[in-house]
Design a protein around this motif. Structure first.
Motif, PDB file in Angstrom:
ATOM      1  N   LEU A  30      56.128  36.226  38.887  1.00  0.00           N
ATOM      2  CA  LEU A  30      56.221  37.545  38.278  1.00  0.00           C
ATOM      3  C   LEU A  30      55.551  37.561  36.977  1.00  0.00           C
ATOM      4  N   LEU A  31      55.481  36.676  36.380  1.00  0.00           N
ATOM      5  CA  LEU A  31      54.731  36.493  34.998  1.00  0.00           C
ATOM      6  C   LEU A  31      53.239  36.228  34.716  1.00  0.00           C
ATOM      7  N   HIS A  32      52.709  35.887  36.044  1.00  0.00           N
ATOM      8  CA  HIS A  32      51.601  35.117  36.216  1.00  0.00           C
ATOM      9  C   HIS A  32      50.516  36.319  35.508  1.00  0.00           C
ATOM     10  N   ASP A  33      50.641  37.684  35.829  1.00  0.00           N
ATOM     11  CA  ASP A  33      49.524  38.608  35.253  1.00  0.00           C
ATOM     12  C   ASP A  33      49.973  39.183  33.964  1.00  0.00           C
ATOM     13  N   VAL A  34      50.812  38.800  33.190  1.00  0.00           N
ATOM     14  CA  VAL A  34      51.509  39.396  32.229  1.00  0.00           C
ATOM     15  C   VAL A  34      50.385  39.724  30.926  1.00  0.00           C
ATOM     16  N   SER A  35      49.301  38.963  31.094  1.00  0.00           N
ATOM     17  CA  SER A  35      48.576  39.014  29.762  1.00  0.00           C
ATOM     18  C   SER A  35      47.064  39.707  30.137  1.00  0.00           C
ATOM     19  N   HIS A  36      47.385  40.265  31.450  1.00  0.00           N
ATOM     20  CA  HIS A  36      46.229  41.060  32.008  1.00  0.00           C
ATOM     21  C   HIS A  36      45.702  42.321  30.998  1.00  0.00           C
ATOM     22  N   THR A  37      44.684  42.449  30.480  1.00  0.00           N
ATOM     23  CA  THR A  37      44.439  43.606  29.537  1.00  0.00           C
ATOM     24  C   THR A  37      44.351  44.884  30.002  1.00  0.00           C
ATOM     25  N   ALA A  38      44.246  46.081  29.359  1.00  0.00           N
ATOM     26  CA  ALA A  38      43.911  47.261  29.969  1.00  0.00           C
ATOM     27  C   ALA A  38      42.418  47.041  30.910  1.00  0.00           C
ATOM     28  N   PHE A  39      42.801  47.798  31.857  1.00  0.00           N
ATOM     29  CA  PHE A  39      41.442  48.008  32.863  1.00  0.00           C
ATOM     30  C   PHE A  39      41.404  46.522  33.435  1.00  0.00           C
ATOM     31  N   SER A  40      42.014  45.809  33.409  1.00  0.00           N
ATOM     32  CA  SER A  40      42.004  44.419  34.209  1.00  0.00           C
ATOM     33  C   SER A  40      40.633  43.595  33.783  1.00  0.00           C
ATOM     34  N   HIS A  41      39.959  43.388  34.801  1.00  0.00           N
ATOM     35  CA  HIS A  41      38.574  42.476  34.515  1.00  0.00           C
ATOM     36  C   HIS A  41      37.539  43.333  34.078  1.00  0.00           C
ATOM     37  N   VAL A  42      37.733  44.793  33.677  1.00  0.00           N
ATOM     38  CA  VAL A  42      36.357  45.418  32.988  1.00  0.00           C
ATOM     39  C   VAL A  42      36.263  44.748  31.690  1.00  0.00           C
ATOM     40  N   ILE A  43      37.431  44.208  30.990  1.00  0.00           N
ATOM     41  CA  ILE A  43      37.280  43.751  29.662  1.00  0.00           C
ATOM     42  C   ILE A  43      36.616  42.362  29.776  1.00  0.00           C
ATOM     43  N   ASP A  44      36.550  41.730  30.902  1.00  0.00           N
ATOM     44  CA  ASP A  44      35.693  40.367  30.964  1.00  0.00           C
ATOM     45  C   ASP A  44      34.463  40.959  30.872  1.00  0.00           C
ATOM     46  N   TYR A  45      34.067  42.086  31.509  1.00  0.00           N
ATOM     47  CA  TYR A  45      32.483  42.505  31.362  1.00  0.00           C
ATOM     48  C   TYR A  45      32.074  42.827  30.056  1.00  0.00           C
ATOM     49  N   VAL A  46      33.079  43.682  29.318  1.00  0.00           N
ATOM     50  CA  VAL A  46      32.748  43.877  27.839  1.00  0.00           C
ATOM     51  C   VAL A  46      32.611  42.765  26.803  1.00  0.00           C
ATOM     52  N   LEU A  47      33.400  41.603  27.307  1.00  0.00           N
ATOM     53  CA  LEU A  47      33.393  40.498  26.346  1.00  0.00           C
ATOM     54  C   LEU A  47      32.456  39.484  27.000  1.00  0.00           C
ATOM     55  N   GLU A  48      31.806  39.832  28.101  1.00  0.00           N
ATOM     56  CA  GLU A  48      30.743  39.044  28.714  1.00  0.00           C
ATOM     57  C   GLU A  48      31.294  37.594  29.383  1.00  0.00           C
ATOM     58  N   GLU A  49      32.406  37.689  29.616  1.00  0.00           N
ATOM     59  CA  GLU A  49      33.170  36.477  29.889  1.00  0.00           C
ATOM     60  C   GLU A  49      32.985  36.157  31.748  1.00  0.00           C
ATOM     61  N   GLN A  50      31.854  35.515  31.891  1.00  0.00           N
ATOM     62  CA  GLN A  50      31.518  35.133  33.288  1.00  0.00           C
ATOM     63  C   GLN A  50      32.365  34.486  34.171  1.00  0.00           C
ATOM     64  N   GLU A  51      33.307  34.065  33.743  1.00  0.00           N
ATOM     65  CA  GLU A  51      34.401  33.408  34.693  1.00  0.00           C
ATOM     66  C   GLU A  51      35.418  34.495  34.694  1.00  0.00           C
ATOM     67  N   GLU A  52      35.390  35.454  34.222  1.00  0.00           N
ATOM     68  CA  GLU A  52      36.529  36.697  34.324  1.00  0.00           C
ATOM     69  C   GLU A  52      37.996  36.169  34.146  1.00  0.00           C
ATOM     70  N   ASN A  53      38.044  35.328  32.866  1.00  0.00           N
ATOM     71  CA  ASN A  53      39.201  34.818  32.591  1.00  0.00           C
ATOM     72  C   ASN A  53      39.909  35.051  31.332  1.00  0.00           C
ATOM     73  N   TYR A  54      39.503  36.137  30.557  1.00  0.00           N
ATOM     74  CA  TYR A  54      40.018  36.411  29.362  1.00  0.00           C
ATOM     75  C   TYR A  54      41.251  36.422  29.336  1.00  0.00           C
ATOM     76  N   HIS A  55      41.956  37.069  30.292  1.00  0.00           N
ATOM     77  CA  HIS A  55      43.441  37.067  30.245  1.00  0.00           C
ATOM     78  C   HIS A  55      44.122  35.695  30.218  1.00  0.00           C
ATOM     79  N   GLU A  56      43.604  34.618  30.844  1.00  0.00           N
ATOM     80  CA  GLU A  56      44.191  33.310  30.884  1.00  0.00           C
ATOM     81  C   GLU A  56      43.905  32.981  29.491  1.00  0.00           C
ATOM     82  N   GLN A  57      42.852  33.137  28.889  1.00  0.00           N
ATOM     83  CA  GLN A  57      42.983  32.641  27.486  1.00  0.00           C
ATOM     84  C   GLN A  57      43.931  33.256  26.530  1.00  0.00           C
ATOM     85  N   ILE A  58      44.183  34.305  26.759  1.00  0.00           N
ATOM     86  CA  ILE A  58      45.034  34.976  25.566  1.00  0.00           C
ATOM     87  C   ILE A  58      46.713  35.032  26.061  1.00  0.00           C
TER      88      ILE A  58
END
Length: 324
Positions: free
Chosen positions: A75-103
């Motif tokens: 239930l909690l595994h995606d609780v830290s996904h940002t607005a617009f999910s992986h689009v924020i990875d593109y904004v922050l240039e996170e190649q592994e698409e894992n910003y939500h895991e970092q926070i």
């Protein structure tokens, strides 16, 4: 508490810890975070949410006999996904698409979740270690609750695959120890085909790529101009958009106007305006043999082997898009 899920059916949730977690602000926020990022802005039918997926993962684990602890983790595994999910990875240039895991840890700590877990005797350090779970997460190319749910859910709602086919496939799944497998090569071929429709045909759909890249432009401009801060990425989709719109900045208004519904786009490698190369995702389910051993499905099916090679080539190549 009764939950009726479009994929897994009706469940009665009688555990107080799950009921309380479901009603937390942290989990409820996911109702406003779209699974496909910007996709709903350019195609209103692509409107699945992280909430639906998170509850689905929890129910899938429950259906497969997973422990209460693993259901909570699901239930909690995606609780830290940002607005617009992986689009924020593109904004922050996170190649592994894992910003939500970092926070993840900081998002949990800023919520009421730790207090609820403590009150019911659950240790959050144990819950949030993926290595503890056999159903929730497994490394590629194995099956797991996370990738099974988002594939089945998206393809059911977007591709309209028959509900009966999904139920047949779910009955073909087997969990023994740390291994999730299917009971026939037919089931493996069915899911592999579906998975590549998800991660290639849908994730890399020209309209989806256009929406993601155009929204990335919007967010990047707003961030560079100081209209939004990194913490604002922790809002839901519409709250973040509202903050951007309130800036009344002409350049942002112009870029936002390009996120129109059903905009006409085409793939064009020579004259492209947008390019996206997604993270490499491929699947090779284990098949449980009659003697109790397991074999990779690609060793049993030339169809799967060919499909996987084609999918890898497409993901490495990426998608080139321009407005029509």
């Amino acid at each position: 508490m009764k939950i009726v899920d479009s994929i897994y059916g009706e469940f009665i949730i009688h555990e107080p810890v799950l009921e309380e977690l479901l009603h937390t602000e942290a989990i409820q926020r996911l109702k406003g975070v779209h699974q496909g990022g910007a996709s709903y802005l350019v195609n209103p039918q692509w409107n699945g949410t992280r909430y639906e997926h998170s509850v689905g993962v929890m129910l899938f684990i429950r259906k497969m006999g997973g422990s209460l602890s693993e259901q909570i983790a699901g239930l909690l595994h995606d609780v830290s996904h940002t607005a617009f999910s992986h689009v924020i990875d593109y904004v922050l240039e996170e190649q592994e698409e894992n910003y939500h895991e970092q926070i993840f840890q900081s998002m949990i700590e800023k919520s009421t979740i730790p207090e609820i877990l403590h009150r019911y005797g659950f240790c959050q350090e144990v819950l949030f270690n993926e290595k503890n779970w056999k159903i929730l997460e497994q490394p590629l190319p194995d099956l797991c609750a996370d990738r099974l749910d988002y594939t089945l859910r998206d393809m059911y709602h977007y591709e309209r695959i028959p509900y009966q086919d999904i139920q047949w496939f779910l009955n073909q799944l087997d969990v023994e120890g740390p291994i999730m497998s299917v009971e026939s090569i037919t089931a493996a071929e069915w899911f592999v085909d579906l998975y590549y429709k998800e991660v290639v045909d849908f994730f890399m759909h020209p309209l989806n790529v256009y929406g993601s890249k155009q929204l990335t432009n919007v967010l990047s401009i707003a961030w560079e101009k100081g209209f939004i801060a990194e913490d604002d990425f922790r809002l839901d989709d519409e709250s973040l958009l509202c903050k951007i719109r309130s800036s009344n900045d002409p350049s942002l208004d112009n870029e936002l106007a390009k996120l129109e519904k059903n905009v006409a786009v085409v793939e064009d490698e020579l004259h492209f305006e947008y390019y996206q190369q997604n993270k490499l995702r491929y699947i090779d389910p284990l098949v449980k043999m009659e003697d109790g051993t397991y074999q990779r499905s690609s060793l049993l099916s030339d169809t799967i082997k060919v499909q996987t090679e084609k999918a890898k080539e497409k993901m490495k190549k990426g998608t080139y898009v321009r407005r029509a």
